[in-house]
Design an enzyme around this catalytic site. Structure first.
Site, mmCIF file in Angstrom:
data_model
loop_
_atom_site.group_PDB
_atom_site.id
_atom_site.type_symbol
_atom_site.label_atom_id
_atom_site.label_comp_id
_atom_site.label_asym_id
_atom_site.label_seq_id
_atom_site.Cartn_x
_atom_site.Cartn_y
_atom_site.Cartn_z
ATOM 1 N N HIS A 72 36.144 -40.785 -35.026
ATOM 2 C CA HIS A 72 35.616 -41.794 -34.099
ATOM 3 C C HIS A 72 34.095 -41.834 -34.060
ATOM 4 C CE1 HIS A 72 39.169 -43.369 -31.987
ATOM 5 N NE2 HIS A 72 39.698 -42.169 -32.155
ATOM 6 N N LYS A 91 28.901 -49.291 -20.508
ATOM 7 C CA LYS A 91 29.486 -48.359 -21.475
ATOM 8 C C LYS A 91 28.896 -46.978 -21.202
ATOM 9 C CE LYS A 91 28.062 -50.952 -24.841
ATOM 10 N NZ LYS A 91 29.066 -51.142 -25.870
ATOM 11 N N ARG A 92 29.390 -45.977 -21.868
ATOM 12 C CA ARG A 92 28.852 -44.625 -21.696
ATOM 13 C C ARG A 92 27.355 -44.621 -21.983
ATOM 14 N NH1 ARG A 92 28.665 -40.543 -25.571
ATOM 15 N NH2 ARG A 92 29.911 -41.861 -26.939
ATOM 16 N N LYS A 121 23.292 -46.096 -27.823
ATOM 17 C CA LYS A 121 23.811 -47.356 -27.286
ATOM 18 C C LYS A 121 22.683 -48.229 -26.732
ATOM 19 C CE LYS A 121 28.320 -45.290 -26.249
ATOM 20 N NZ LYS A 121 29.233 -46.110 -27.059
ATOM 21 N N THR A 149 35.157 -50.958 -28.037
ATOM 22 C CA THR A 149 36.279 -51.786 -27.591
ATOM 23 C C THR A 149 35.863 -52.671 -26.425
ATOM 24 O OG1 THR A 149 37.063 -49.930 -26.234
ATOM 25 C CG2 THR A 149 38.105 -50.245 -28.387
ATOM 26 N N LYS A 200 36.956 -56.615 -25.272
ATOM 27 C CA LYS A 200 37.402 -57.005 -23.935
ATOM 28 C C LYS A 200 36.541 -58.136 -23.391
ATOM 29 C CE LYS A 200 38.667 -52.176 -23.404
ATOM 30 N NZ LYS A 200 38.176 -50.866 -22.957
#
Length: 822
Positions: free
Chosen positions: A366, A557-558, A563, A665, A669
């Site tokens: 992942h 998100k985390r 990110k 993901t 969504k």
């Protein structure tokens, strides 16, 4: 046994009278409360038990069908699951929503009030756990025999609060009032060893064998959570393990007054399942993490083998009847554990055991981040799991013999591929062990798999090209559209029917409505109502007043530097400065919504959270931008909050540095709920853009190849900073009033990280990003165009269903067939 579609108990008839009687029965007989004194929580528990009864009946039917068919079963090993609240989903899947609503209304109880009491199980952290939950739901909906194995955490990850803008972690005691959705099964407890030593002995045939003599033993108690499928009678399960002490209490120590030591073993043992991902920045935390991983793997493999042995004596049949999917590196210690069980406990020779093991396991990688590819200190691993270290050494020795035979005189390759990384701190490379010990390795997006085979695991891909597969992630449309966005679901169903709920790719039929003015207006009305609903939630949680007429620009998100939440913060400051410099400048009102948790030991991530709050405080208090800019950061982003955010978002921020995000993901969504993506060519963004069309996606930033080239050429972030006057003003502002609140050093580390390293090219991509964001804002001004793009995003993202992902795993990797339940 006969298995039919009707309930085996007349109390399970789906009528209002039968359902009301079942709730009352459970209130007394399961929950132990009477009607006269019952409160709302008691009603919630009784309702949940009634719904659970309907699922248990299907679970019984599922077990009968599986036993009769002797089918191959998927065993999914994951350190985390993030299923979200269960009551609304289980009402829907059991077909009892309306009878429950009517039965409760007769008693003067609003169903929604009980839905609000449902608690979200704290069994996961973010994308990995939510993906595992999506996969398990899809496997059940596809009638695929599957069991999800993991840990039954007492406190989960943590409950996030903010104090003066700083993240504070609180225990997430999600099971405090009981969990009606699980069954404890103490009669199925298993023993797990730790520490100790190994010794050799002579077996009855005169051969020399090895056994492990653990120095400590703990018990694993299984908890079962039902996983129903949509539109089917199939009910699969999660089997989650909770650690228990073999000796709960030392009476002699207690009797002498040594109360703390009397329960010492209980506390030490049960710490293993207390918290998801304990901080591993200390030696104690690192040891606890490895204990966790081995504990749930050892419990799960004992359970898997026991199930296999109920029907079969021949161990060579194991790969034909069971596939074990390793969800990332957390459960990879399962490979030496299965070898130990087969060799030491069941007497198989090495070659036979290794053949069975390699044909049983498959591994999903992942990540591409080196720090996320787990490694364990040989010293710690050997102290905690001495027999397993011997097995790992043997696996590695035999593997390296094969490499030297295949690539003679290439010791550099041998060193690169070795499962044991040599050096001052010798470490076991779990991704290497997973690749060597499995029959299949998959990435989770086309770009991710390419980078995995070309860079991260390139030597292994060259050795075993047929072992590597791509399986792009997906999300369940039931949870993230049907349940999360009932208004949009109703609109879609009114246009194309409800087949999309089980066959998401039929959303393509919406393309015919993209230019329909009446449908566009209805689409906009759905979004407006969702935005108003979210505004109320944010107001209640933060006190910040949102503008439902504004662009909802969302980054949830985390929290991780790759990110690039920091890039979004710089954009907000840039826009704020532009308005301050030109108060008359026209700016379409924008709401910037953040949601993220930082790992407890991740210092820089926590500092970035503090920066977001500092910027929010300044922007939200400034009358010059009132009505034009808002920044909100509600605490404790989880599935329940996500279900309110995705339907309300206009812009989906997917801005990670190209080559860093495996898939994502959240991007799927958002798109399925009609948000348009501002993003890089990273992870599944690439495939989303290909499917929705370049004209319906706002692209910025460097490609993977450009990032690699820029890094190789010697990236100088300070030169980028000096060359861009607006960027320089934004970065400098982080060290001055009003953002610092009088503490000039508050964000010094953040600024220094940008100017000295900028590992994730925030400054390099800044100009491209702000220009792209302005392009998106300009497009939003044309509502007809924007709505058309929004409809097409949803219509063209049916591919990103976890149903499709699971079909590909079953057909192309696992060789598992559906077993319909009558």
């Amino acid at each position: 046994m006969q298995n039919d579609a009707s309930p085996t108990d007349p109390r399970l008839a789906r009528t209002v009278d039968a359902f009301r009687d079942l709730v009352v029965h459970n209130l007394f007989h399961t929950h132990g409360q009477d009607i006269e004194s019952a409160n709302l929580h008691d009603a919630y528990m009784a309702l949940s038990y009634a719904v659970r009864d309907h699922l248990v009946d299907r679970w019984r039917s599922t077990n009968v069908a599986r036993h009769d068919g002797d089918s191959k079963v998927v065993h999914y090993l994951s350190a985390e699951y993030l299923p979200g609240k269960q009551l609304e989903q289980n009402l829907l899947y059991s077909g009892t929503t309306e009878v429950a609503r009517e039965a409760l209304a007769e008693a003067g109880v609003d169903l929604q009030r009980l839905l609000d009491l449902d608690v979200e199980p704290g069994l996961g952290n973010g994308g990995l756990g939510r993906l595992a939950a999506c996969f398990m739901e899809s496997l059940a909906s596809l009638d695929v025999p599957a069991i999800g194995y993991g840990m039954r955490y007492q406190f989960g990850i943590f409950r996030q609060e903010f104090q003066d803008g700083w993240q504070v972690e609180r225990p997430d005691d999600w099971g405090r009032f009981g969990n009606p959705w699980e069954f404890r099964q103490p009669s199925d407890m298993v023993e797990v060893g730790l520490f100790g030593h190994t010794e050799t002995y002579e077996d009855p045939g005169g051969g020399t064998r090895t056994r492990w003599v653990p120095g400590e033993e703990i018990l694993g108690e299984p908890h079962v959570i039902l996983v129903p499928g949509y539109g089917t009678r199939t009910v699969n399960i999660l089997r989650l393990w909770r650690a228990k002490a073999t000796e709960q209490f030392d009476f002699e120590l207690f009797d002498t007054g040594d109360y703390a030591r009397a329960v010492e073993q209980k506390v030490r043992s049960e710490n293993i399942s207390k918290v998801l991902y304990p901080n591993d920045s200390t030696p104690q935390g690192e040891e606890l993490r490895l204990k966790q991983q081995y504990f749930f793997v050892a419990c799960s493999l004992q359970d898997i083998l026991a199930r296999f042995r109920l029907r079969h004596e021949d161990w060579d049949l194991l790969p034909d009847k069971a596939v074990v999917q390793l969800n990332d590196t957390h459960p990879v210690v399962a490979i030496p554990e299965l070898m130990r069980l087969l060799i030491d406990d069941h007497g198989l020779d090495w070659s036979r055991a290794w053949s069975i093991t390699r044909r049983t396991f498959a591994y999903t990688c992942h990540t591409l981040l080196p720090e996320a590819l787990e490694t364990w200190s040989v010293e710690l691993f050997g102290r905690l799991l001495p027999r397993h270290l011997e097995i790992v050494y043997e696996i590695n020795g035999r593997f390296l013999e094969d490499i030297r035979a295949r690539f003679p005189d290439d010791e550099e390759r041998v060193a690169r591929m070795s499962i044991i990384g040599e050096g001052d701190d010798r470490r076991i490379r779990m991704a290497h062990l997973a690749t060597v010990g499995s029959f299949g390795v998959n990435g989770v997006a086309e770009l991710h798999t390419r980078l995995l085979t070309e860079h991260t695991l390139s030597d292994f891909a060259e050795l075993w090209p047929d072992r590597f597969h791509n399986k792009t992630n997906g999300v369940t449309p039931r949870r993230f559209v049907r349940i999360a966005n009932p208004r949009l679901s109703e609109l879609i169903t009114s246009a194309i029917g409800d087949g999309w709920i089980s066959n998401l790719e039929s959303l393509s039929e919406l393309e015919g409505f993209a230019d329909d003015r009446s449908f566009q207006e209805s689409w906009r009305e759905v979004k407006r109502q969702n935005k108003e609903e979210l505004a109320g939630i944010v107001r209640e949680r933060t006190g910040v007043e949102l503008f439902p007429g504004s662009i909802y620009d969302v980054l949830v998100k985390r929290l991780h530097e790759y990110k690039r939440q920091l890039l979004k913060v710089l954009h907000v400051v840039w826009l704020y400065q532009r308005i301050k410099a030109e108060p008359g400048r026209h700016v379409h009102p924008r709401t910037f919504l953040f949601g993220a948790k930082a790992a407890p030991g991740y210092h820089m991530a926590k500092r970035i959270i503090r920066l977001v709050h500092a910027v929010a405080d300044v922007v939200n208090a400034d009358r010059d931008v009132d009505g034009r800019l808002r920044v909100a950061f509600p605490a404790n982003f989880n599935v329940s909050l996500a279900e309110r955010i995705y339907p309300a978002a206009d812009i989906s921020e997917q801005i990670s540095l190209a080559g860093k995000e495996a898939s994502g993901t959240g991007n799927m969504k958002f798109a399925l709920n009609g948000a348009l993506t501002v993003g890089t060519l990273d992870g599944a963004n690439v495939e989303i853009r290909e499917r929705v069309g370049e004209e319906n996606f706002f692209l910025f930033g460097m490609s993977v190849d450009e990032v690699l080239a820029k890094r190789a050429a010697g990236y100088d972030p300070r030169a980028v900073y000096e060359a861009d006057e607006e960027l320089r003003a934004v970065v400098d502002a982080l060290l001055t009033e009003p953002f610092t609140g009088g503490d000039a050093e508050l964000f010094r580390e953040v600024v220094d990280s940008l100017l000295d390293r900028d590992e994730y090219f925030v400054l390099e991509d800044f100009r491209s990003y702000v220009e792209c964001s302005e392009e998106a804002a300009l497009a939003y001004a044309d509502q007809d165009r924007w709505t058309r793009m929004s409809i097409l995003n949803a219509a063209r993202c049916g591919y990103f269903s976890s149903d499709r992902s699971m079909r590909q795993y079953c057909d192309e990797l696992w060789g598992v067939k559906p077993v319909p339940v009558d």
